[in-house]
Design a protein around this motif. Structure first.
Motif, short mmCIF file in Angstrom:
data_model
loop_
_atom_site.label_atom_id
_atom_site.label_comp_id
_atom_site.label_asym_id
_atom_site.label_seq_id
_atom_site.Cartn_x
_atom_site.Cartn_y
_atom_site.Cartn_z
N LEU A 1 -30.45 18.06 32.11
CA LEU A 1 -31.16 16.92 32.70
C LEU A 1 -32.12 17.41 33.77
O LEU A 1 -31.69 18.02 34.76
CB LEU A 1 -30.17 15.92 33.30
CG LEU A 1 -29.16 15.29 32.34
CD1 LEU A 1 -28.21 14.36 33.09
CD2 LEU A 1 -29.88 14.52 31.23
N PRO A 2 -33.41 17.16 33.64
CA PRO A 2 -34.37 17.62 34.66
C PRO A 2 -34.22 16.86 35.97
O PRO A 2 -33.86 15.67 36.00
CB PRO A 2 -35.73 17.35 34.01
CG PRO A 2 -35.48 16.31 32.99
CD PRO A 2 -34.08 16.49 32.51
N ALA A 3 -34.49 17.54 37.06
CA ALA A 3 -34.36 16.93 38.39
C ALA A 3 -35.27 15.70 38.53
O ALA A 3 -34.90 14.73 39.20
CB ALA A 3 -34.69 17.96 39.47
N ALA A 4 -36.45 15.74 37.91
CA ALA A 4 -37.37 14.61 38.01
C ALA A 4 -36.77 13.34 37.44
O ALA A 4 -36.95 12.23 37.97
CB ALA A 4 -38.69 14.94 37.31
N HIS A 5 -36.01 13.48 36.34
CA HIS A 5 -35.38 12.31 35.73
C HIS A 5 -34.22 11.82 36.58
O HIS A 5 -34.01 10.61 36.73
CB HIS A 5 -34.91 12.64 34.31
CG HIS A 5 -36.04 12.87 33.36
ND1 HIS A 5 -35.87 13.11 32.02
CD2 HIS A 5 -37.39 12.90 33.56
CE1 HIS A 5 -37.05 13.27 31.43
NE2 HIS A 5 -37.98 13.16 32.35
N LEU A 6 -33.44 12.75 37.12
CA LEU A 6 -32.34 12.36 38.01
C LEU A 6 -32.89 11.57 39.21
O LEU A 6 -32.32 10.55 39.61
CB LEU A 6 -31.59 13.60 38.50
CG LEU A 6 -30.78 14.37 37.46
CD1 LEU A 6 -30.20 15.64 38.07
CD2 LEU A 6 -29.66 13.51 36.89
#
Length: 552
Positions: A477-482
């Motif tokens: 899971l990419p940090a931007a989505h989190l």
């Protein structure tokens, strides 16, 4: 079978654990609430401490049991010994009584069937009647009231009725700040069944600041109980009254109760009363319900004006979604311009035909069908994203602000769903979310997962958030989505914690993922699911909707 490792023995509490816990709560109340305790409560605490140990133990046992009537032959506690000796000081103080008047219905709940038969004249066919019929026979023959010994003069047992239950309920309310939690929280924590985050509490940490707040809470609670007990809705509305509450937290609870009552009035087709109560409530969703009632009554112009107000300043995504639909319905009837549908990007569609129905549900059927060693699928629904949020933002959630924590058994701050929850902790949340900028969130979340394992929190389902799932999520899971998910959660924690896709599939080699919302035959997307799907699709997050048909 191979030998199974022996399970560690469950620790057993001390015989008088419940008495120690109750005394601990009384000491706590004297330290923090002495200015709010009334004379009766202060006298109770003083007299309780002076009682013999067995009498104190018996009283606490009665307080913790469902009452208020207790047969002495059903009170068997080895650590107390002779129940009658223990009861004597309580009878002298007037905290319990043996003379409480009972009618036939109350008595019938305390007696066994054969004991009821002994009170009735022997007539043909009586032995074939069930217990409710026997009680009715007794009530028709003896419609008055009497004490237990008057009803049953030859019965070997005595009946004790607890008279301080209401007073002790008030003490429990002051300690916990609610009537949802009970004294059993102490022992469940001591046994390790529940674990709670240990938040620093100052001497003035408490849920209520004045006696009026306590009385206001108890009044709202009695109204809730009256509704649950089947009192007519209009009578509950009258019982509630319309006197304003100065405490904002209690005002919010009252507004929610008014919404609940208005919803029930609406179901009962009492539309005038429902409309008035929705308007008075102002609870989230009340304006949209008013629009629906006005539409139902063909008052289209009033409904349309309310829609325009909601569109100008919607209270949340849910209301905006609903009033946009109402606008299109009403605009056509009133000859007004119809707003275009702006649903944003659509989620991709998967159609599957699977053998079934699956015994564990359609979600598990799709999970098994799509999962592979290279691309595992997990059934997560509303557990993964909130779980990661809870781990990353743990210190912000449990930051010890005034009015947020006031006893050792909080699974969440008392103001978790208030409108200013995020605002009051903005600095702490920004500090937590900043970890997403430099990848330090990986190690922080792993460390929190280990340190906080099993602690009660509304965000983490510990049984589902396994180490395997956690590691795959952090890898894929990419940090931007989190960051986007977490900020959406913070915008409305009550509403946005639900509606997330059922499944998530990870592709570890490619360090990517996709989320899948599963719908079985005849099932369709709910509004909160549509909002989450639209949010994900709008921000380029891989999300799909899977429609399943059973081959059989």
């Amino acid at each position: 079978m191979p030998n199974q490792p022996a399970l560690p023995p469950v620790p057993q509490p001390a015989p008088l654990y419940y008495l120690d816990n109750f005394q601990q709560a009384l000491d706590w109340l004297q330290q923090r609430y002495v200015d709010l305790l009334d004379r009766q409560e202060l006298d109770f605490i003083r007299c309780f401490t002076a009682l013999p140990e067995t009498s104190r133990a018996l009283l606490v046992r009665l307080i913790m049991r469902k009452g208020p009537h207790f047969r002495s032959d059903r009170l068997r506690y080895g650590e107390i010994g002779d129940i009658h000796d223990a009861a004597a000081p309580l009878l002298e103080l007037g905290w319990i009584t043996e003379d409480h008047p009972l009618d036939a219905l109350e008595l019938g709940k305390l007696l066994r069937r054969e004991e009821l038969l002994a009170l009735l004249p022997a007539v043909a066919g009586l032995h074939t009647l069930r217990k409710p019929q026997l009680i009715e026979q007794l009530r028709s023959q003896r419609p008055g009231q009497g004490s237990f010994c008057q009803w049953c003069p030859d019965h070997p047992a005595r009946l004790f009725t607890l008279l301080v239950g209401d007073l002790c309920e008030g003490l429990r309310l002051m300690f916990f700040g609610n009537l949802r939690q009970g004294w059993e929280e102490f022992v469940l924590t001591q046994l390790g069944v529940f674990r709670y985050e240990q938040v620093a509490l100052t001497p003035d940490s408490r849920g209520f600041q004045c006696r009026e707040d306590i009385n206001g809470y108890r009044h709202l609670y009695r109204c809730h109980q009256a509704l649950d007990d089947g009192l007519p809705t209009t009578d509950v509305v009258a019982l509630l009254g319309d006197e304003p509450l100065s405490n904002p937290w209690l005002g919010s609870r009252r507004a929610r109760l008014e919404f609940t009552l208005a919803r029930q009035l609406e179901r009962e087709e009492q539309l005038d009363a429902a409309l008035e109560l929705y308007q008075r409530s102002g609870w989230r969703g009340a304006r949209q319900r008013r629009i629906r009632i006005l539409e139902k009554r063909q008052q289209h112009r009033q409904a349309y004006d309310l829609v325009q107000s909601a569109l100008a300043e919607p209270e949340d995504d849910a209301e905006l979604q609903l009033v946009l639909r109402a606008q299109r319905r009403l605009a056509r009837k009133l000859g007004q311009p119809v707003l275009p549908v702006t649903g944003g990007a659509d989620a991709a569609l998967i159609e599957l035909t699977l053998p079934g129905p699956h015994p564990l549900g359609v979600e598990l059927a799709v999970c098994e069908h799509l999962s592979s060693d290279e691309a595992p699928v997990h059934y997560v629904e509303n557990a993964l994203i909130p779980g990661l949020f809870g781990l990353l933002c743990w210190e912000a959630i449990f930051h010890p602000l005034p009015g947020a924590f006031f006893h050792p058994f909080h699974s969440a701050p008392a103001d978790l769903y208030s409108h200013d929850f995020h605002i009051r902790r903005r600095t702490q949340f920004e500090r937590c979310l900043a970890r997403l900028e430099d990848a330090s969130y990986h190690s922080h979340i792993r460390r929190q997962w280990e340190l906080k394992q099993g602690i009660q929190t509304p965000f983490i389902h510990w049984g589902l958030l396994t180490e395997e799932l956690l590691e795959q999520a952090l890898h894929c899971l990419p940090a931007a989505h989190l960051r986007l998910w977490f900020r959406r959660l913070l915008a409305d924690l009550r509403s946005h914690r639900a509606g997330m896709p059922d499944l998530i599939q990870f592709y570890p080699r490619e360090q990517r993922y996709r989320m899948i919302e599963v719908k079985g035959p005849g099932d369709r997307l709910q509004d909160n699911q549509r909002r989450w799907l639209a949010f994900c699709a709008e921000h380029g997050m891989p999300v799909e909707v899977c429609h399943v048909r059973w081959s059989s």
